[in-house]
Design a protein around this motif. Structure first.
Motif, short mmCIF file in Angstrom:
data_model
loop_
_atom_site.label_atom_id
_atom_site.label_comp_id
_atom_site.label_asym_id
_atom_site.label_seq_id
_atom_site.Cartn_x
_atom_site.Cartn_y
_atom_site.Cartn_z
N UNK B 40 0.82 -1.21 0.00
CA UNK B 40 0.00 0.00 0.00
C UNK B 40 0.86 1.26 0.00
N UNK B 41 2.01 1.18 0.68
CA UNK B 41 2.87 2.36 0.76
C UNK B 41 3.74 2.55 -0.49
N UNK B 42 3.64 1.62 -1.40
CA UNK B 42 4.29 1.72 -2.70
C UNK B 42 5.75 2.17 -2.60
N UNK B 43 6.53 1.47 -1.79
CA UNK B 43 7.96 1.71 -1.72
C UNK B 43 8.38 2.80 -0.75
N UNK B 44 7.38 3.46 -0.11
CA UNK B 44 7.77 4.50 0.84
C UNK B 44 8.07 3.91 2.20
N UNK B 45 8.09 2.61 2.30
CA UNK B 45 8.30 1.97 3.59
C UNK B 45 9.61 1.20 3.57
N UNK B 46 10.33 1.29 4.65
CA UNK B 46 11.60 0.57 4.72
C UNK B 46 11.36 -0.93 4.90
N UNK B 47 12.23 -1.77 4.31
CA UNK B 47 12.08 -3.21 4.50
C UNK B 47 12.10 -3.60 5.98
N UNK B 48 12.82 -2.81 6.82
CA UNK B 48 12.85 -3.13 8.25
C UNK B 48 11.44 -3.00 8.84
N UNK B 49 10.70 -2.02 8.30
CA UNK B 49 9.33 -1.81 8.78
C UNK B 49 8.47 -3.04 8.50
N UNK B 50 8.71 -3.65 7.35
CA UNK B 50 7.97 -4.87 7.02
C UNK B 50 8.24 -5.93 8.07
N UNK B 51 9.53 -6.03 8.45
CA UNK B 51 9.89 -7.03 9.45
C UNK B 51 9.19 -6.70 10.78
N UNK B 52 9.17 -5.39 11.09
CA UNK B 52 8.52 -4.97 12.33
C UNK B 52 7.03 -5.32 12.30
N UNK B 53 6.40 -5.06 11.14
CA UNK B 53 4.98 -5.40 10.99
C UNK B 53 4.75 -6.88 11.21
N UNK B 54 5.63 -7.67 10.56
CA UNK B 54 5.48 -9.12 10.68
C UNK B 54 5.59 -9.56 12.14
N UNK B 55 6.52 -8.95 12.84
CA UNK B 55 6.67 -9.30 14.25
C UNK B 55 5.42 -8.91 15.02
N UNK B 56 4.93 -7.71 14.69
CA UNK B 56 3.76 -7.21 15.39
C UNK B 56 2.53 -8.12 15.18
N UNK B 57 2.38 -8.59 13.93
CA UNK B 57 1.26 -9.48 13.62
C UNK B 57 1.49 -10.89 14.15
N UNK B 58 2.67 -11.12 14.70
CA UNK B 58 2.93 -12.42 15.30
C UNK B 58 3.27 -13.48 14.29
N UNK B 59 3.97 -13.09 13.21
CA UNK B 59 4.37 -14.11 12.23
C UNK B 59 5.38 -15.04 12.83
N UNK B 60 5.22 -16.29 12.47
CA UNK B 60 6.06 -17.29 13.08
C UNK B 60 6.70 -18.09 11.97
N UNK B 61 7.92 -18.46 12.15
CA UNK B 61 8.57 -19.29 11.14
C UNK B 61 8.80 -20.69 11.66
#
Lengths: 330, 329
Positions: B40-61
């Motif tokens: 949605x942010x069309x590249x205005x978001x840092x890849x680290x933010x994606x990782x932060x989001x994933x952590x926040x949503x509780x993604x598990x590997x």
């Protein structure tokens, strides 16, 4: 024949159905009398009007069927003069009926006991529940059903047992006469036999007259004292059942029926049918309705309706007996 | 009793299957909510933010099987995760807040439709070809054939907007305090009238016509004629012999109606802004609120299964033929 007061008197009874092609005469000027404790058989092909007559006697005609003429008296009472309320009381206490369809005549969601008690208590409001229970037990004993089945639902009973329960309900109020409309048709021969024996046995204890409807000639001849033969809505012959042993002095239709009974004792089993089909009731043949199928047909049969003749102690409606004593109903 | 345990076992297995499917299906879908937000942010978001989001949503590997057992544990303890839309409210509390509204309004409307419809069906079949029999099915069928979101709008327009007799939205007035008190309860009833009426007029015809037809079939049965002949009359013949048997096919319809109480009111709740499950589900779908959608689906699946269980139990009470292994040998 008995001189007692008859339990059932049919005088010129006609029943018609309204149809698109005009009224259909299903029962045509039938005269018949039943005396107390007598078993009379009513025999005919499918569609000859046997069941319609039974429903007319019970005043249960439904839909477009109606009593077109004649009077029906049970115990001297004209059934069609009763008010609805009187009829409800009268029916079952004076006359009862065992329906053709044993399998479906019982309410599937009520126990056998409830259905018997229901019948008793609708008619005898002063009867207590325990009295009704006792009577229900008596009735089941009478039709030889184990008392544990009081608590059974219809689907837990066999066809024969269901028919016994229906018979128990029919005689629950000691009616003067019972119509049995092909009570054994849906059952196999062994069960059929035991039901018939049962009916005869009960009738020895509890005295009631039976109008036994069937298309099984041999069965009726054995059970009944008199047999009425119906063809296309008319009683073509009423005879003493003893006379059915002989092939003489009968209506040609009766003879045809008698020939159609397989004789197990004979060396060769030959069965003769009656050629042709029962007539269309909307468009009955002129003269005698049986003439297109009759092996002894002659000119008069096609034009004139035959009179009723007295033959020995029976009645036959056929031109062959012209010259015998004519019988006329009013 | 054996039948009861049998059905109960079946219910538990079905619930387990529904929960498992609810676990597997989202994991088979391509993409994940974090990537959708990232896109949605069309590249205005840092890849680290994606990782932060994933952590926040509780993604598990962790391996799927371990995730599965964690998930089962969460479901059993009522943890459906956090809603994105109402972050950080839990999905469980959103469901707990909206379910009573839906069950109350739609449940009541369904119950009234069934009771009224069945009773009217019995009556008009008993007096077949009478005045009521000629008019009621046609009138109710006319209302049923109107799309019910449209009739909801019309009711809203006439009684809410034009006449101003009834409130136009929400489950209760904002001027009362929610709780077990008189003003709140009467406000709830007042707000519930239009939603209930909408569902009632869209559903009652089916019950009337269904019951009428069953009843007419039953009235032609031999046991009804036999009962009439043996002297049973009036109300007893109508209810104990005819209606009692005509009711059985209706019970099957009841299973379907009960299970759609929770799921079948999305449009109605949308029109009346009614704070029920359907309204929340719609919000969740339009906001791609995955935990909430998942939680809602689970609740809907459970309600269908439980409704079927209830109807199975009811059927046993009503139809002796279903009772297997009964008293007779």
């Amino acid at each position: 024949m008995s001189q007692q007061r008859p339990v059932l008197e049919l005088e010129n009874v006609s029943v018609a159905y309204d149809s698109d092609k005009g009224p259909v005469q299903a029962v045509n000027r039938v005269n018949l009398t039943l005396y107390p404790e007598e078993i009379v058989g009513l025999v005919g092909e499918s569609g000859s009007g046997k069941s319609t007559l039974a429903y007319a006697i019970m005043r249960l005609l439904k839909g477009s069927a109606y009593l077109a003429e004649g009077t029906i008296r049970v115990m001297g009472q004209n059934v069609y003069n009763l008010s609805k309320k009187e009829l409800r009381q009268f029916r079952w206490s004076q006359m009862a009926m065992v329906f053709q369809s044993a399998m479906s005549a019982l309410n599937p969601v009520m126990t056998v006991e409830e259905q018997i008690i229901d019948t008793l208590r609708t008619h005898r409001r002063d009867m207590s529940l325990s009295q009704a229970r006792k009577r229900a037990e008596e009735l089941l004993n009478l039709v030889s059903i184990d008392l544990k089945h009081l608590r059974s639902f219809p689907h837990q009973l066999s066809g024969g047992m269901r028919q016994r329960v229906v018979i128990a309900i029919a005689i629950a109020l000691d009616p003067a006469f019972v119509i049995m409309d092909e009570p054994t048709t849906a059952l196999d021969v062994v069960v059929q036999r035991s039901i018939l024996d049962q009916i005869q046995e009960i009738q020895r204890y509890v005295h009631f007259a039976i109008l036994f409807i069937s298309h099984d000639f041999s069965l009726v001849a054995e059970l009944a004292s008199r047999v009425a033969i119906m063809y296309a809505g008319r009683l073509v012959e009423v005879t003493n059942s003893g006379r059915l042993q002989l092939l003489e002095n009968h209506h040609p239709y009766t003879e045809g029926l008698l020939r159609a009974i397989p004789k197990l004792t004979a060396d060769e089993v030959t069965i003769e049918g009656i050629p042709g089909y029962p007539p269309d009731l909307v468009d009955l043949p002129t003269g005698c309705a049986f003439h297109p199928r009759c092996p002894r047909v002659f000119a008069d049969c096609m034009t004139d309706r035959p009179e009723l003749y007295q033959i020995e102690d029976g009645l036959v409606e056929c031109h062959l007996f012209k010259g015998a004593k004519e019988v006329h109903y009013v | 009793m054996r039948y009861f345990l049998n059905r109960l076992g079946f219910l538990l297995i079905s619930i387990w299957a529904a929960i498992t499917l609810n676990f597997i299906l989202p994991r088979m879908m391509p993409g994940n909510p974090a990537e959708i937000i990232f896109a949605k942010f069309q590249g205005h978001m840092q890849p680290q933010a994606l990782k932060a989001l994933k952590l926040q949503f509780g993604f598990s590997h962790q391996p799927l099987i371990i995730q599965y057992f964690q998930y089962l544990g969460n479901i059993l303890t009522g943890h459906f995760g956090l809603s994105y839309t109402y972050y950080p409210t839990t999905v469980a509390s959103i469901i707990a807040n909206s379910l009573p509204w839906t069950v109350g309004a739609v449940g009541l409307a369904t119950l009234i439709s069934i009771l009224v419809g069945t009773f009217v069906g019995i009556l008009i079949a008993w007096r077949r070809d009478g005045v009521l029999d000629r008019t009621i099915p046609i009138i109710t069928m006319f209302f049923q054939s109107i799309p019910y979101n449209w009739s909801a709008f019309m009711l809203l327009f006439v009684f809410g907007f034009t006449l101003n007799w009834l409130p136009m939205y929400h489950g209760y007035s904002s001027s009362v305090n929610p709780g077990f008190n008189g003003p709140f309860l009467s406000s709830v009833l007042y707000h519930g009238v239009l939603p209930v009426v909408t569902i009632f007029i869209s559903g009652v015809s089916g019950w009337i016509v269904g019951m009428r037809n069953n009843m007419i079939n039953t009235l032609g049965e031999d046991y009804v004629v036999f009962a009439e002949a043996k002297g049973i009359s009036g109300r007893r013949l109508m209810f104990s012999y005819a209606a009692r048997n005509a009711l059985l096919p209706q019970v099957t319809g009841l299973a379907i109606a009960l299970s759609s109480i929770v799921s079948g009111s999305i449009l109605m709740e949308q029109v009346f802004s009614y704070p029920g499950i359907g309204f929340q589900l719609n919000t969740a779908v339009s906001n791609e609120d995955y935990p909430m959608i998942q939680g809602m689906f689970l609740i809907i699946a459970l309600s269908v299964l439980i409704a079927n269980f209830i109807v199975d139990m009811l059927y046993v009470r009503l139809d002796p033929r279903v009772r297997t292994g009964g008293a007779s040998s």
